[in-house]
Motif scaffolding. Structure first.
Motif, PDB file in Angstrom:
ATOM      1  N   GLU A   1      10.505  35.796  22.547  1.00 55.35           N
ATOM      2  CA  GLU A   1       9.364  35.729  23.479  1.00 55.35           C
ATOM      3  C   GLU A   1       9.335  36.968  24.360  1.00 55.35           C
TER       4      GLU A   1
ATOM      5  N   ALA B   1      17.303  31.865  32.726  1.00 48.58           N
ATOM      6  CA  ALA B   1      16.578  30.945  31.839  1.00 48.58           C
ATOM      7  C   ALA B   1      17.538  30.032  31.097  1.00 48.58           C
TER       8      ALA B   1
ATOM      9  N   LEU C   1      14.021  32.651  23.235  1.00 50.05           N
ATOM     10  CA  LEU C   1      13.645  33.300  24.490  1.00 50.05           C
ATOM     11  C   LEU C   1      13.588  34.816  24.334  1.00 50.05           C
TER      12      LEU C   1
END
Length: 171
Positions: free
Chosen positions: A146, A128, A143
């Protein structure tokens, strides 16, 4: 099949067998000219895929390039190669079964991220960070938050943790 060592076109198949997930055939070959031995894989290809890059440029889909990028993300992670291969096969099958021969590059990236998320959270974050072009540590934090919010197996680090008794530093 051309010999990768001497270029001879007269290679011989010594052994053929399906891979463990039966998605391809593994062939051991030998070159009678130089004696070189190598392995090839035969896979079903439903259609020719073309990747449409963000710039609009079009390039042929390359499964090996996809595999290399995933291997970089998986480097030194405790995940069996067979599981990675199954994930790649799943991504390729999804792309081929869409009915479109032109595939947007971001669609490929999202499918890979989805696959990596289920395989290994560290590899997911590594991939990512390149795919989403992270610029600051804050991007990693977002991230990871999340990931932690959607995966009960991932626990966020306590904010009050200190190193050698010092107060925590903020990135």
């Amino acid at each position: 099949m051309r010999c990768p060592y001497c270029g001879s076109l007269e290679t011989q198949v010594k052994d053929s067998r399906p891979t463990e997930d039966a998605s391809s055939i593994r062939r051991r070959r030998v070159c009678p000219d130089c004696g070189g031995r190598f392995t090839t894989f035969e896979r079903v290809q439903l259609r020719e895929l073309t990747v449409v890059k963000k710039s609009g440029r079009r390039v042929p889909f390359d499964r090996d390039k996809l595999m290399r990028s995933v291997e970089v993300a998986m480097r030194k992670r405790p995940v069996e190669g067979e599981r990675v291969e199954r994930m790649i096969n799943g991504v390729v099958r999804q792309l081929e079964s869409q009915g479109e021969s032109d595939i947007q590059s971001d669609k490929i990236g999202e499918l890979v991220m989805e696959g990596l998320r289920s395989l290994d959270s560290v590899a997911y974050v590594r991939f990512a960070s390149v795919y989403r072009n992270f610029r600051e540590a804050r991007d990693f934090n977002t991230l990871i938050d999340e990931l932690a919010g959607s995966d009960p197996a991932v626990e966020p680090e306590p904010e009050e943790r200190t190193a050698k008794g010092r107060s925590p530093s903020r990135a």
